[in-house]
Write a protein that holds these residues in place. Structure first.
Motif, short mmCIF file in Angstrom:
data_model
loop_
_atom_site.label_atom_id
_atom_site.label_comp_id
_atom_site.label_asym_id
_atom_site.label_seq_id
_atom_site.Cartn_x
_atom_site.Cartn_y
_atom_site.Cartn_z
N ALA A 1 0.82 -1.21 0.00
CA ALA A 1 0.00 0.00 0.00
C ALA A 1 0.85 1.26 0.00
O ALA A 1 0.43 2.30 -0.53
N ALA A 2 2.06 1.18 0.55
CA ALA A 2 2.92 2.36 0.60
C ALA A 2 3.25 2.88 -0.78
O ALA A 2 3.48 4.07 -0.98
N GLY A 3 3.26 1.99 -1.77
CA GLY A 3 3.57 2.41 -3.12
C GLY A 3 2.38 2.88 -3.91
O GLY A 3 2.54 3.39 -5.02
N SER A 4 1.17 2.74 -3.35
CA SER A 4 -0.01 3.14 -4.11
C SER A 4 -1.08 3.70 -3.19
O SER A 4 -2.25 3.42 -3.33
N ALA A 5 -0.67 4.53 -2.23
CA ALA A 5 -1.61 5.04 -1.23
C ALA A 5 -2.72 5.86 -1.87
O ALA A 5 -3.84 5.88 -1.38
N ASP A 6 -2.41 6.56 -2.98
CA ASP A 6 -3.44 7.41 -3.59
C ASP A 6 -4.60 6.60 -4.12
O ASP A 6 -5.72 7.07 -4.19
N THR A 7 -4.36 5.34 -4.48
CA THR A 7 -5.44 4.52 -5.03
C THR A 7 -6.32 3.95 -3.92
O THR A 7 -7.35 3.37 -4.21
N LEU A 8 -5.89 4.10 -2.67
CA LEU A 8 -6.66 3.53 -1.57
C LEU A 8 -7.44 4.59 -0.81
O LEU A 8 -8.17 4.27 0.11
N ARG A 9 -7.30 5.84 -1.16
CA ARG A 9 -8.03 6.91 -0.48
C ARG A 9 -9.43 7.03 -1.04
O ARG A 9 -9.69 6.73 -2.20
N GLU A 10 -10.34 7.52 -0.21
CA GLU A 10 -11.69 7.84 -0.66
C GLU A 10 -11.70 9.29 -1.11
O GLU A 10 -11.62 10.20 -0.29
N PRO A 11 -11.78 9.59 -2.40
CA PRO A 11 -11.78 10.97 -2.86
C PRO A 11 -13.11 11.64 -2.57
O PRO A 11 -14.12 10.99 -2.33
N ASP A 12 -13.09 12.97 -2.58
CA ASP A 12 -14.30 13.75 -2.39
C ASP A 12 -15.31 13.41 -3.48
O ASP A 12 -14.99 13.42 -4.66
N ASP A 13 -16.55 13.13 -3.10
CA ASP A 13 -17.54 12.65 -4.07
C ASP A 13 -17.81 13.66 -5.18
O ASP A 13 -17.86 13.31 -6.35
N LEU A 14 -18.02 14.93 -4.81
CA LEU A 14 -18.34 15.94 -5.83
C LEU A 14 -17.18 16.13 -6.78
O LEU A 14 -17.35 16.22 -7.99
N ARG A 15 -15.98 16.22 -6.23
CA ARG A 15 -14.79 16.40 -7.06
C ARG A 15 -14.57 15.17 -7.94
O ARG A 15 -14.18 15.27 -9.10
N GLN A 16 -14.82 14.01 -7.37
CA GLN A 16 -14.66 12.77 -8.13
C GLN A 16 -15.63 12.73 -9.30
O GLN A 16 -15.24 12.42 -10.43
N ARG A 17 -16.90 13.03 -9.03
CA ARG A 17 -17.89 12.97 -10.10
C ARG A 17 -17.58 13.96 -11.22
O ARG A 17 -17.74 13.66 -12.40
N ALA A 18 -17.11 15.15 -10.84
CA ALA A 18 -16.77 16.15 -11.86
C ALA A 18 -15.61 15.67 -12.72
O ALA A 18 -15.63 15.83 -13.95
N ALA A 19 -14.60 15.06 -12.09
CA ALA A 19 -13.45 14.56 -12.85
C ALA A 19 -13.85 13.42 -13.77
O ALA A 19 -13.41 13.35 -14.92
N VAL A 20 -14.71 12.53 -13.27
CA VAL A 20 -15.17 11.41 -14.10
C VAL A 20 -15.99 11.93 -15.28
O VAL A 20 -15.81 11.47 -16.42
N ASP A 21 -16.86 12.89 -15.04
CA ASP A 21 -17.68 13.45 -16.13
C ASP A 21 -16.78 14.07 -17.21
O ASP A 21 -17.04 13.91 -18.41
N ARG A 22 -15.75 14.78 -16.78
CA ARG A 22 -14.84 15.40 -17.76
C ARG A 22 -14.07 14.34 -18.54
O ARG A 22 -13.83 14.49 -19.74
#
Length: 305
Positions: free
Chosen positions: A171-192
């Motif tokens: 996990a130390a090598g991929s911590a960003d993939t294990l975080r829960e991102p902000d839902d609104l920010r996540q949805r906006a990025a996915v839509d784009r």
């Protein structure tokens, strides 16, 4: 005795253990059948029905995993590729990690179901994997796990310590993939991202990527790291398969995903299921699944007219 009420959580458990949704369905059926056949021998003074079912399911998984190779993703097998034009030959001899179709079950989005986490625990020996999941994910006591695995509390604690150490290193090598991102920010990025994909706008896609973004495509063992290689491969893909793609939102492993449909004559045909990881509003990983059996598990329409 109500057994079927536990089907969903047993399905998630068997998936975490095996990394295979296809195997999971068979193992859950086997677990419920074993439990039904043994219902007269169940002793409620020793364990709850739930604990008893997890014992049966875990041991069914351990038997199924005996002698089998782990299920990896391409990024877990070697260094990233440096040639976006390399042949895309599928490695059919590798038992690839499969995604989990959230839409078929009432499952909460949890870190412990994410592709990166499931891929990480696949590195553990099967019994260590079982101990880690039963203790740290399902919160069974050490005594309960010892009973489920026919071992001692000391052996459970020792296995848990080793499993945690290995999982933390991965996990130390991929911590960003294990975080829960902000839902609104996540949805906006996915839509784009979906809008850029449908427009075949590679610069826009690249602009949404994290600095070390990964693109991998099981059953092809080749994978790429970084926006430059990611963008170069996407340019190649749009040249080969054309533009005018359509997408449909999906969910897999508690993560945003989408079905991609390539234009084919007067219709669009299902090409892939793409599962996204995000951190800080940027795409950190796109895992693209094209295997027909995997796509069927998501009940996606084959064509869109």
């Amino acid at each position: 005795m109500e057994l079927d009420a536990h089907r969903t959580e047993l399905t998630v458990h068997c998936y975490r253990m095996t990394g295979s949704f296809q195997d999971t369905e068979d193992l859950v059926q086997e677990t419920l059948l074993r439990a039904w056949n043994a219902r007269d021998r169940y002793d409620p003074t020793r364990a709850s029905v739930r604990t008893w079912l997890y014992r049966i399911a875990t041991n069914a998984c351990l038997t199924a995993l005996d002698g089998r190779a782990r299920r990896p993703l391409p990024s877990g097998l070697g260094a990233p590729g440096d040639d976006p034009g390399a042949p895309l030959a599928p490695a059919t001899d590798v038992p690839w990690l499969q995604p989990f179709p959230d839409g078929r079950y009432d499952v909460d989005a949890r870190t412990e179901l994410r592709l990166a986490w499931v891929a990480a625990v696949q590195l553990l020996p099967a019994r260590q994997r079982a101990v880690l999941i039963l203790r740290d994910v399902l919160a069974f006591t050490a005594a309960e796990v010892a009973e489920q695995l026919d071992t001692t509390v000391a052996a459970v604690n020792s296995a848990l310590q080793r499993a945690r150490s290995t999982a933390a290193t991965v996990a130390a090598g991929s911590a960003d993939t294990l975080r829960e991102p902000d839902d609104l920010r996540q949805r906006a990025a996915v839509d784009r991202y979906l809008a850029a994909f449908e427009a075949a706008d590679v610069p826009a896609l690249v602009g949404l990527l994290a600095e070390d973004a990964v693109l991998e495509m099981p059953p092809v063992a080749l994978w790429f790291r970084g926006p430059e290689a990611y963008g170069a491969f996407m340019e190649r893909m749009f040249r080969l398969r054309g533009t005018g793609w359509l997408t449909r939102p999906a969910r897999a492993n508690g993560q945003p995903a989408f079905a991609a449909y390539a234009r084919e004559g007067g219709q669009h045909r299902l090409h892939s299921l793409q599962v996204l990881n995000l951190a800080d509003g940027r795409i950190t990983r796109n895992t693209v699944f094209t295997d027909p059996a995997t796509l069927r598990a998501f009940d996606l329409p084959e064509t869109i007219r």
